[in-house]
Design a protein around this motif. Structure first.
Motif, PDB file in Angstrom:
ATOM      1  N   GLN A 641       0.865  -1.182   0.000  1.00 22.19           N
ATOM      2  CA  GLN A 641       0.000   0.000   0.000  1.00 22.19           C
ATOM      3  C   GLN A 641       0.903   1.233   0.000  1.00 22.19           C
ATOM      4  OE1 GLN A 641      -3.292   0.893   0.409  1.00 22.19           O
ATOM      5  NE2 GLN A 641      -4.262  -1.128   0.378  1.00 22.19           N
ATOM      6  N   ARG A 642       0.499   2.262  -0.723  1.00 21.23           N
ATOM      7  CA  ARG A 642       1.272   3.506  -0.734  1.00 21.23           C
ATOM      8  C   ARG A 642       1.306   4.102   0.693  1.00 21.23           C
ATOM      9  NH1 ARG A 642       2.476   7.078  -4.914  1.00 21.23           N
ATOM     10  NH2 ARG A 642       1.097   5.940  -6.316  1.00 21.23           N
ATOM     11  N   GLY A 643       2.510   4.468   1.165  1.00 23.72           N
ATOM     12  CA  GLY A 643       2.653   5.147   2.466  1.00 23.72           C
ATOM     13  C   GLY A 643       2.612   4.230   3.675  1.00 23.72           C
ATOM     14  N   MET A 644       2.674   2.879   3.457  1.00 22.20           N
ATOM     15  CA  MET A 644       2.587   1.942   4.586  1.00 22.20           C
ATOM     16  C   MET A 644       3.753   2.096   5.564  1.00 22.20           C
ATOM     17  SD  MET A 644       0.138  -0.009   5.284  1.00 22.20           S
ATOM     18  CE  MET A 644       1.002  -1.132   6.351  1.00 22.20           C
ATOM     19  N   ILE A 645       4.965   2.215   5.015  1.00 22.64           N
ATOM     20  CA  ILE A 645       6.142   2.315   5.900  1.00 22.64           C
ATOM     21  C   ILE A 645       6.061   3.589   6.747  1.00 22.64           C
ATOM     22  CG2 ILE A 645       8.656   2.624   5.922  1.00 22.64           C
ATOM     23  CD1 ILE A 645       8.789   0.683   3.554  1.00 22.64           C
ATOM     24  N   ALA A 646       5.580   4.686   6.144  1.00 25.44           N
ATOM     25  CA  ALA A 646       5.436   5.944   6.889  1.00 25.44           C
ATOM     26  C   ALA A 646       4.424   5.780   8.022  1.00 25.44           C
ATOM     27  CB  ALA A 646       5.008   7.065   5.951  1.00 25.44           C
ATOM     28  N   ARG A 647       3.303   5.060   7.735  1.00 25.37           N
ATOM     29  CA  ARG A 647       2.275   4.838   8.775  1.00 25.37           C
ATOM     30  C   ARG A 647       2.842   4.029   9.936  1.00 25.37           C
ATOM     31  NH1 ARG A 647      -2.792   2.276   5.874  1.00 25.37           N
ATOM     32  NH2 ARG A 647      -3.551   2.085   8.029  1.00 25.37           N
ATOM     33  N   ILE A 648       3.600   2.976   9.596  1.00 27.81           N
ATOM     34  CA  ILE A 648       4.187   2.123  10.644  1.00 27.81           C
ATOM     35  C   ILE A 648       5.180   2.928  11.486  1.00 27.81           C
ATOM     36  CG2 ILE A 648       5.755   0.167  11.009  1.00 27.81           C
ATOM     37  CD1 ILE A 648       4.300  -1.173   8.579  1.00 27.81           C
ATOM     38  N   ALA A 649       6.033   3.720  10.811  1.00 31.34           N
ATOM     39  CA  ALA A 649       7.027   4.525  11.534  1.00 31.34           C
ATOM     40  C   ALA A 649       6.348   5.533  12.457  1.00 31.34           C
ATOM     41  CB  ALA A 649       7.931   5.250  10.539  1.00 31.34           C
ATOM     42  N   THR A 650       5.264   6.157  11.980  1.00 32.82           N
ATOM     43  CA  THR A 650       4.526   7.136  12.789  1.00 32.82           C
ATOM     44  C   THR A 650       3.907   6.466  14.013  1.00 32.82           C
ATOM     45  OG1 THR A 650       4.014   8.381  10.784  1.00 32.82           O
ATOM     46  CG2 THR A 650       2.687   8.874  12.726  1.00 32.82           C
ATOM     47  N   LEU A 651       3.322   5.282  13.812  1.00 34.30           N
ATOM     48  CA  LEU A 651       2.693   4.564  14.929  1.00 34.30           C
ATOM     49  C   LEU A 651       3.723   4.191  15.992  1.00 34.30           C
ATOM     50  CD1 LEU A 651      -0.130   2.020  14.863  1.00 34.30           C
ATOM     51  CD2 LEU A 651       1.950   1.386  16.061  1.00 34.30           C
ATOM     52  N   VAL A 652       4.876   3.693  15.545  1.00 33.57           N
ATOM     53  CA  VAL A 652       5.945   3.312  16.492  1.00 33.57           C
ATOM     54  C   VAL A 652       6.356   4.522  17.328  1.00 33.57           C
ATOM     55  CG1 VAL A 652       8.375   2.625  16.639  1.00 33.57           C
ATOM     56  CG2 VAL A 652       6.815   1.355  15.166  1.00 33.57           C
ATOM     57  N   THR A 653       6.495   5.684  16.686  1.00 29.31           N
ATOM     58  CA  THR A 653       6.887   6.901  17.390  1.00 29.31           C
ATOM     59  C   THR A 653       5.804   7.324  18.380  1.00 29.31           C
ATOM     60  OG1 THR A 653       8.078   7.590  15.412  1.00 29.31           O
ATOM     61  CG2 THR A 653       7.702   9.282  17.067  1.00 29.31           C
ATOM     62  N   GLU A 654       4.527   7.233  17.952  1.00 34.36           N
ATOM     63  CA  GLU A 654       3.419   7.595  18.844  1.00 34.36           C
ATOM     64  C   GLU A 654       3.359   6.696  20.074  1.00 34.36           C
ATOM     65  OE1 GLU A 654       0.058   7.303  16.297  1.00 34.36           O
ATOM     66  OE2 GLU A 654       0.332   9.313  15.397  1.00 34.36           O
ATOM     67  N   MET A 655       3.828   5.468  19.948  1.00 34.23           N
ATOM     68  CA  MET A 655       3.837   4.524  21.074  1.00 34.23           C
ATOM     69  C   MET A 655       5.053   4.691  21.972  1.00 34.23           C
ATOM     70  SD  MET A 655       1.038   3.004  20.684  1.00 34.23           S
ATOM     71  CE  MET A 655       1.286   1.984  22.110  1.00 34.23           C
ATOM     72  N   ASP A 656       5.802   5.799  21.768  1.00 39.60           N
ATOM     73  CA  ASP A 656       6.963   6.139  22.604  1.00 39.60           C
ATOM     74  C   ASP A 656       8.106   5.123  22.457  1.00 39.60           C
ATOM     75  OD1 ASP A 656       8.296   7.865  24.283  1.00 39.60           O
ATOM     76  OD2 ASP A 656       7.679   6.808  26.108  1.00 39.60           O
ATOM     77  N   ALA A 657       8.147   4.439  21.298  1.00 36.12           N
ATOM     78  CA  ALA A 657       9.289   3.560  20.990  1.00 36.12           C
ATOM     79  C   ALA A 657      10.143   4.260  19.935  1.00 36.12           C
ATOM     80  CB  ALA A 657       8.806   2.215  20.480  1.00 36.12           C
ATOM     81  N   ASN A 658      11.363   3.822  19.785  1.00 33.87           N
ATOM     82  CA  ASN A 658      12.257   4.467  18.822  1.00 33.87           C
ATOM     83  C   ASN A 658      12.585   3.485  17.699  1.00 33.87           C
ATOM     84  OD1 ASN A 658      13.734   6.667  17.943  1.00 33.87           O
ATOM     85  ND2 ASN A 658      15.631   5.896  18.816  1.00 33.87           N
ATOM     86  N   LEU A 659      12.358   3.894  16.460  1.00 35.17           N
ATOM     87  CA  LEU A 659      12.648   3.038  15.301  1.00 35.17           C
ATOM     88  C   LEU A 659      14.099   3.259  14.883  1.00 35.17           C
ATOM     89  CD1 LEU A 659      11.576   1.073  13.178  1.00 35.17           C
ATOM     90  CD2 LEU A 659      10.814   3.027  11.830  1.00 35.17           C
ATOM     91  N   GLU A 660      14.955   2.269  15.135  1.00 36.96           N
ATOM     92  CA  GLU A 660      16.391   2.393  14.860  1.00 36.96           C
ATOM     93  C   GLU A 660      16.727   2.050  13.408  1.00 36.96           C
ATOM     94  OE1 GLU A 660      18.444   3.533  17.055  1.00 36.96           O
ATOM     95  OE2 GLU A 660      17.375   3.315  18.944  1.00 36.96           O
ATOM     96  N   ARG A 661      16.085   0.994  12.893  1.00 38.37           N
ATOM     97  CA  ARG A 661      16.443   0.535  11.542  1.00 38.37           C
ATOM     98  C   ARG A 661      15.243  -0.196  10.932  1.00 38.37           C
ATOM     99  NH1 ARG A 661      20.791  -2.021  12.913  1.00 38.37           N
ATOM    100  NH2 ARG A 661      22.178  -0.256  12.684  1.00 38.37           N
ATOM    101  N   ILE A 662      15.101  -0.122   9.612  1.00 39.87           N
ATOM    102  CA  ILE A 662      14.011  -0.818   8.926  1.00 39.87           C
ATOM    103  C   ILE A 662      14.527  -1.387   7.605  1.00 39.87           C
ATOM    104  CG2 ILE A 662      13.161   1.302   7.792  1.00 39.87           C
ATOM    105  CD1 ILE A 662      10.304   0.169   8.230  1.00 39.87           C
TER     106      ILE A 662
END
Length: 706
Positions: A641-662
């Motif tokens: 889906q277009r923009g899926m990775i951005a949605r996942i990254a945003t959700l991880v940040t909102e959950m107070d976790a830090n996305l180090e690598r993808i």
């Protein structure tokens, strides 16, 4: 061949008769001590110390240094000891001779270790008296001049050491005359054929260029005379090694390098230097960006001069150095100019400044020596320090700091003060926040931001440039590891003693000290540190501490009292990358030799074979208040889906976790596999993140990687 009378005739120009007589007495003492000894060339041994003293006489060194030069091999190669020299010639001369003498009474494991330890000894002596290194440089220069009688492999070894250590030291002390000869002789010994070919080529080119050189020289001289400026223009020769290095590093041919014409203008005053610069720029056009002012900002070794490059006839480059006669003497003799000027009874600030600068450098070496783990590590730090290509940056107050090229804010912080380096957390370069690893450039203003409780980071070692920063960081981390491993070792030993219903406090301190001595350790602290680092098993140490007869039949328990860890123990407790444990997981500790405890999840396959070995594994529990961020890997299967990775990254940040690598791996036209590396607080936090990821309709599967 020089004789003692030739030397004394030379000394009459600057030493009083009674001091010359003392030098003569030292010569006869050395002659007697070395009686019957021959050099590899077959000459009487005393010709060597006499030649060393003659080199120092050319630099106008005082009578004590000359006496030390004549006696410098007496302690090492004859039966005479330091006390005998002290009685005959005084304490100062004896200290100088001892400083230059090698450590012959100690046996070393390797030649490299012996050289490094001898160098460390010499640095300690240099800190007391800078003349030690001048005697050593003169000794090395004469040895290099007479290498011919030695085996080829020995020649190369001595020449390599000279090129790596002694020539750079001569450069650091500003003694250009000694440096150039040491470099040329070393290059000749290491690459004899390359040296000969280059030397012949230089002589050939010099013959062809005589007319052009003369023409440029006359034109510059005429212009100075027209402008009423006192200045003498002289041609400047490049030494063979500097030519070779330029050809190699700049990847240019011999003729491209030799097409540069080099001149030097000697004047009477600093004011004249800048006037001459203007006159020279009016004669030939200057090359933009090729002007350097080492008069306003001298080099670390005290070198001062104006450097400029001009467009000559037909566009040929002309390099010009402009300096006073005093600066010329400093450039050639460096720290030795201190004695040159003293001999003439005219104390010159420039010579005194060079001497003070040299002492400051030796003081820095001494600090490094105290922090270095061993002599080999120390000599590696010194090699780094000996090859500076300087940049000049400013402190927020406007003070100039000199650093080697390639330095960054961490190097700058340690150059200001070691404590500032330790507490450094960020920096501003020209008032803008910048990464600590960013390379600094001349003219920038650097401000270091510190924080209480901050400490050096192991990652800094991958980008710091200066020897001072590197040795200070290593020293701090070693001390930190020692403190942390000591605390961990005490906890492990206490736990092992509980197997026997004994507490550590019940044992007499004398018993612990006795066991440390039995294990050839220098203190109880060292014993605890070795347990913490996994070098000794806590259970085995506990058995030795107690009466073995009394306890050897007692069954060893698989203790249910697990050791509590907080995650902030530092370098002695690390987390396994194979299973990435986080607070909330059931965990086991693997005692790893030299590294302390490595924490694994208790289901980790890597512990399958040693899980029941209580010498290698111990049960652990997380403390209730464990804080910090812990790495974990998740694998997601998602629909395209277009923009899926951005949605996942945003959700991880909102959950107070830090996305180090993808990373993304396409499975087919509709599905992709995502691997995420996150930083989370604990298992509950991870579960919450995974739950919200599963709520995204396009996410089909979320699993934690084991």
């Amino acid at each position: 061949m020089n004789t003692i009378e030739d030397l004394c005739d030379r000394l009459k120009g600057y030493l009083p008769a009674e001091e010359i007589q003392q030098v003569r007495r030292a010569y006869y003492y050395a002659e007697q001590a070395h009686d019957g000894q021959k050099r590899s060339s077959g000459e009487p041994y005393v010709t060597h110390p006499l030649a060393v003293a003659t080199i120092l006489a050319n630099l106008h060194l005082d009578h004590q240094a000359l006496m030390a030069a004549l006696l410098h091999d007496v302690i090492e190669d004859t039966g005479v000891n330091k006390e005998a020299i002290s009685q005959q010639f005084g304490e100062s001369v004896a200290e100088l001779v001892d400083g230059v003498s090698k450590l012959t009474q100690i046996k070393f494991e390797s030649k490299a270790e012996a050289q490094a330890e001898n160098f460390r000894k010499m640095v300690l002596a240099m800190a007391e008296d800078i003349r030690v290194i001048l005697v050593k440089l003169a000794d090395r220069l004469h040895n290099m001049r007479t290498l011919g009688a030695l085996r080829a492999d020995k020649k190369r070894r001595i020449a390599k050491e000279t090129l790596e250590i002694y020539a750079p030291i001569a450069n650091r002390l500003g003694i250009n005359t000694l440096r150039l000869e040491l470099e040329d002789l070393s290059f000749q010994a290491i690459y004899p054929m390359r040296y000969e070919r280059l030397k012949r080529a230089v002589q050939k080119v010099r013959g062809h260029r005589k007319e052009v050189v003369k023409k440029i020289q006359n034109r510059l001289q005429e212009r100075l005379d027209q402008d009423g400026l006192s200045g003498r223009v002289v041609g400047r020769e490049k030494n063979v090694l500097s030519l070779y290095r330029k050809m190699k590093h700049q990847k240019k041919s011999f003729h491209e390098i030799m097409d540069v014409y080099a001149f030097r203008v000697l004047t009477e005053s600093v004011d004249d230097c800048y006037r001459v610069l203007g006159s020279v720029h009016n004669t030939y056009k200057p090359v933009p960006g090729r002007f350097k002012d080492y008069i306003a900002i001298p080099k670390a070794n005290g070198y001062q001069s104006l450097h400029t490059t001009l467009f000559g006839l037909s566009g040929m480059p002309i390099e010009v150095q402009i300096r006073t006669r005093e600066m010329e003497a400093m450039a050639n003799n460096g720290v030795a100019a201190h004695w040159l000027y003293k001999a003439g009874q005219t104390e010159r600030p420039i010579a005194e400044g060079s001497h003070a600068r040299a002492r400051q450098w030796v003081k820095g070496l001494l600090e490094m020596q105290q922090r270095a783990g061993d002599s080999l590590e120390f000599i590696e730090h010194v090699k780094v320090d000996l090859f500076p290509d300087e940049i000049y940056v400013f402190t927020p107050r406007g003070d100039i700091m000199e650093l080697p090229k390639g330095s960054n804010a961490v190097d700058f912080a340690y150059a200001v003060h070691t404590d500032i380096g330790h507490a450094c957390v960020a920096c501003r370069v020209d008032r803008k926040l910048a990464p600590l690893s960013m390379k600094l450039e001349s003219g920038q203003t650097v401000e270091v931001i510190t924080a209480p409780g901050a400490r050096p980071n192991l990652a800094w070692l991958s980008f710091v440039t200066t020897a001072k920063a590197r040795s200070a960081i290593r020293h701090y981390l070693k001390q930190q590891q020692r403190t942390e491993s000591e605390a961990l070792g005490r906890r492990l030993l206490e736990k092992a003693l509980l197997q026997f219903d004994v507490q550590l406090e019940q044992l007499a301190p004398e018993r612990l000290e006795q066991l440390a001595q039995e294990m050839e350790l220098d203190s109880v602290s060292a014993l605890m540190a070795s347990i913490g680092l996994g070098e000794r098993m806590a259970y085995a140490v506990a058995r030795r501490l107690l009466d073995q007869q009394k306890y050897e039949e007692k069954p060893r328990q698989d203790s249910s009292s697990a050791m509590i860890i907080h995650g902030t123990e530092g370098m002695v407790i690390s987390f396994a990358r194979c299973c990435r444990p986080i607070p909330g997981d059931s965990i086991l500790g693997h005692i790893s030799f030299g590294s302390g405890i490595v924490v694994h999840r208790d289901t980790c396959r890597n512990l399958a074979d040693i899980r029941d070995n209580l010498d290698k594994c111990l049960p652990l529990e997380w403390a209730a208040e464990t804080e910090g961020d812990f790495a974990v890997h998740l694998r997601l299967v998602i629909e395209h889906q277009r923009g899926m990775i951005a949605r996942i990254a945003t959700l991880v940040t909102e959950m107070d976790a830090n996305l180090e690598r993808i990373s993304v791996d396409d499975r087919d036209a509709k599905l992709s596999t995502l691997t995420l590396e996150l930083s989370v607080k604990n298992r509950v936090h991870l579960a919450r993140v995974m739950k919200h990821l599963r709520l995204i309709p396009e996410v089909g599967k979320v699993v934690r990687l084991r």
